[in-house]
Write a protein that holds these residues in place. Sequence first.
Motif, mmCIF file in Angstrom:
data_model
loop_
_atom_site.group_PDB
_atom_site.id
_atom_site.type_symbol
_atom_site.label_atom_id
_atom_site.label_comp_id
_atom_site.label_asym_id
_atom_site.label_seq_id
_atom_site.Cartn_x
_atom_site.Cartn_y
_atom_site.Cartn_z
ATOM 1 N N THR A 27 0.830 -1.208 0.000
ATOM 2 C CA THR A 27 0.000 0.000 0.000
ATOM 3 C C THR A 27 0.866 1.261 0.000
ATOM 4 O O THR A 27 2.054 1.211 0.320
ATOM 5 C CB THR A 27 -0.907 0.053 1.250
ATOM 6 N N ILE A 28 0.218 2.362 -0.350
ATOM 7 C CA ILE A 28 0.826 3.688 -0.224
ATOM 8 C C ILE A 28 -0.137 4.515 0.621
ATOM 9 O O ILE A 28 -1.285 4.745 0.219
ATOM 10 C CB ILE A 28 1.020 4.377 -1.590
ATOM 11 N N GLY A 29 0.319 4.933 1.792
ATOM 12 C CA GLY A 29 -0.477 5.831 2.618
ATOM 13 C C GLY A 29 -0.291 7.243 2.090
ATOM 14 O O GLY A 29 0.815 7.645 1.743
ATOM 15 N N VAL A 30 -1.391 7.995 2.001
ATOM 16 C CA VAL A 30 -1.351 9.349 1.443
ATOM 17 C C VAL A 30 -1.944 10.332 2.442
ATOM 18 O O VAL A 30 -3.021 10.094 3.006
ATOM 19 C CB VAL A 30 -2.144 9.429 0.114
ATOM 20 N N ALA A 31 -1.231 11.433 2.645
ATOM 21 C CA ALA A 31 -1.710 12.535 3.473
ATOM 22 C C ALA A 31 -1.490 13.826 2.700
ATOM 23 O O ALA A 31 -0.700 13.870 1.753
ATOM 24 C CB ALA A 31 -0.955 12.584 4.800
ATOM 25 N N VAL A 43 -5.472 11.259 3.713
ATOM 26 C CA VAL A 43 -6.289 11.249 2.500
ATOM 27 C C VAL A 43 -6.832 9.845 2.260
ATOM 28 O O VAL A 43 -7.995 9.654 1.974
ATOM 29 C CB VAL A 43 -5.470 11.708 1.271
ATOM 30 N N GLY A 44 -5.974 8.850 2.384
ATOM 31 C CA GLY A 44 -6.396 7.478 2.144
ATOM 32 C C GLY A 44 -5.219 6.579 1.852
ATOM 33 O O GLY A 44 -4.059 6.967 2.032
ATOM 34 N N ASP A 135 -1.497 3.099 7.368
ATOM 35 C CA ASP A 135 -0.620 3.681 6.345
ATOM 36 C C ASP A 135 -0.907 5.164 6.115
ATOM 37 O O ASP A 135 0.016 5.968 6.003
ATOM 38 C CB ASP A 135 -0.735 2.901 5.032
ATOM 39 N N GLU A 136 -2.180 5.533 6.060
ATOM 40 C CA GLU A 136 -2.500 6.948 5.872
ATOM 41 C C GLU A 136 -2.154 7.753 7.127
ATOM 42 O O GLU A 136 -1.751 8.917 7.031
ATOM 43 C CB GLU A 136 -3.950 7.156 5.451
ATOM 44 N N MET A 137 -2.272 7.130 8.300
ATOM 45 C CA MET A 137 -1.883 7.819 9.530
ATOM 46 C C MET A 137 -0.361 8.009 9.590
ATOM 47 O O MET A 137 0.121 9.060 10.006
ATOM 48 C CB MET A 137 -2.371 7.051 10.756
#
Length: 165
Positions: A27-31, A43-44, A135-137
């Motif tokens: 996964t790629i966490g995005v903020a 963001v997700g 991951d997003e956190m």
Amino acid sequence: MSREFEQAAPAFGAKGALFGLDIGEKTIGVAVCDPSRMVATPVGTIRRKKFTADAEKLAALAAERNIAGIVIGLPLNMDGSEGPSAQRARAFARNLPRILDLPVAFWDERLSTAAMERDLIAIDTSRAKRAEKIDEMAATFILQGAIDRLRSLTSGASGSSQAQE
């Protein structure tokens, strides 16, 4: 590592929203932060497929949010050395300009996931919900550290120019 970030930071300009990314195997966490770079928010999570598909999803999100630059978490080993995870993050950043041409800086993300896991446990988040949000956190934690540093660099620069006047 901090020096590497500080050298890359001027490419972001003074204002504009930034992405924070936590690049994992699956996964790629995005903020994202606000254009004045005060607060990072999640963001997700993007489920990894192939690089091109992943980068195109990021490009679409970047266009929607008018992103000025990207901060990528660099998962260093505790002794500061780079292992396979850090190499994966660097490879992702190296390939990114083919699809998304924005300035990139790395932020030392040691213990970011552990810190977010502790916070989620502290607020009694279920294991399933933690797995979904971690991951997003972590990306939010990474980006908040980076924008806090950017603000201190900016205030330090303006403070030193005022002292010279």
